[in-house]
Design a protein around this motif. Structure first.
Motif, short mmCIF file in Angstrom:
data_model
loop_
_atom_site.label_atom_id
_atom_site.label_comp_id
_atom_site.label_asym_id
_atom_site.label_seq_id
_atom_site.Cartn_x
_atom_site.Cartn_y
_atom_site.Cartn_z
N GLN A 1 0.86 -1.18 0.00
CA GLN A 1 0.00 0.00 0.00
C GLN A 1 0.90 1.24 0.00
OE1 GLN A 1 -3.27 -0.15 -0.38
NE2 GLN A 1 -3.05 -2.37 -0.46
N PRO A 2 0.50 2.31 -0.67
CA PRO A 2 1.36 3.49 -0.71
C PRO A 2 1.74 4.03 0.67
CG PRO A 2 -0.36 3.68 -2.35
CD PRO A 2 -0.67 2.46 -1.54
N ASP A 3 0.83 3.92 1.65
CA ASP A 3 1.15 4.44 2.98
C ASP A 3 2.14 3.56 3.74
OD1 ASP A 3 -0.73 2.45 3.15
OD2 ASP A 3 -1.87 3.36 4.78
N GLN A 4 2.32 2.30 3.32
CA GLN A 4 3.30 1.40 3.94
C GLN A 4 4.67 1.53 3.30
OE1 GLN A 4 1.56 -2.40 3.21
NE2 GLN A 4 0.12 -2.27 4.92
N LEU A 5 4.75 2.28 2.23
CA LEU A 5 5.99 2.39 1.46
C LEU A 5 7.11 3.05 2.25
CD1 LEU A 5 6.79 1.61 -1.40
CD2 LEU A 5 6.17 3.88 -2.15
N THR A 6 6.78 4.02 3.07
CA THR A 6 7.79 4.76 3.82
C THR A 6 8.62 3.83 4.70
OG1 THR A 6 6.36 6.70 3.84
CG2 THR A 6 8.15 6.67 5.43
N ASP B 1 1.43 10.49 -4.91
CA ASP B 1 1.32 9.90 -3.56
C ASP B 1 2.55 9.04 -3.27
OD1 ASP B 1 -1.08 11.11 -3.08
OD2 ASP B 1 -2.29 9.33 -3.56
N VAL B 2 2.97 8.25 -4.24
CA VAL B 2 4.14 7.39 -4.05
C VAL B 2 5.39 8.26 -3.85
CG1 VAL B 2 5.66 5.74 -5.21
CG2 VAL B 2 3.19 5.40 -5.25
N ASP C 1 5.54 11.29 -2.69
CA ASP C 1 5.43 11.92 -1.38
C ASP C 1 5.81 10.95 -0.27
OD1 ASP C 1 4.77 14.05 0.36
OD2 ASP C 1 2.82 13.11 0.76
N ASN C 2 5.38 9.70 -0.38
CA ASN C 2 5.76 8.69 0.62
C ASN C 2 7.24 8.37 0.58
OD1 ASN C 2 3.23 8.28 1.89
ND2 ASN C 2 2.56 7.05 0.15
N SER D 1 8.98 11.09 2.37
CA SER D 1 8.82 10.90 3.82
C SER D 1 9.83 9.90 4.36
CB SER D 1 7.42 10.40 4.14
OG SER D 1 6.46 11.36 3.77
N ALA D 2 10.30 9.01 3.51
CA ALA D 2 11.32 8.03 3.90
C ALA D 2 12.73 8.58 3.73
CB ALA D 2 11.16 6.75 3.08
#
Length: 146
Positions: free
Chosen positions: A82-87, A117-118, A120-121, A124-125
């Motif tokens: 999921q894109p939010d788990q990518l970080t 979105d990807v 941006d994540n 964030s990483a």
């Protein structure tokens, strides 16, 4: 009574079985090689002046693939995330690496909002080196030497 003489010993190498085995191996490799493509298959964006990124072809390169329908895959391993788990997953992959570059391979028809979105994540990483993978447009004028 005469005894029959044995035929002479043939000392030549019979290569027919070896050729048969080699042809079978060749066919197996021809069938399997396309299946070994790294990551998810997407129709990448075509550009006139792409930059060659040989590091993206390495076995341990971090490649994020985005399909046409917005699914996100993370390589090595080609795992659906999921894109939010990518970080978190990208941070884990980068911990022991000297090359912190992450390569993004997005389908040309993917929604721009999903790609941002990807990205941006990934930012964030703390990913500061992002490579965008594209394909070169084959220009017939350049190949003919005109």
């Amino acid at each position: 009574m005469k005894l029959a003489k044995a035929p002479p010993v043939v000392s030549d190498i019979n290569v027919t079985p070896m050729v048969d085995v080699m042809l079978v191996l060749l066919i197996i490799f021809m069938v399997i090689t396309p299946m070994l493509s790294k990551g998810v298959t997407v129709t990448m964006v075509k550009t006139h002046n792409p930059i060659k990124m040989q590091e993206a072809d390495k076995e341990d390169a971090i490649v994020v693939g985005i399909t046409r329908d917005g699914k996100v895959f993370l390589s090595p391993g080609n795992n659906l995330v999921q894109p939010d788990q990518l970080t978190g997953k990208v941070k884990d992959l980068q911990t022991s690496r000297t090359d912190k570059t992450v390569y993004l391979k997005a389908d040309a028809r993917a929604r721009f909002a999903g790609i941002t979105d990807v990205i941006d994540n990934l930012r964030s990483a703390q990913v500061d080196q992002l490579g965008l993978l594209t394909e070169e447009i084959k220009d017939p004028k350049k190949s003919s030497g005109l």
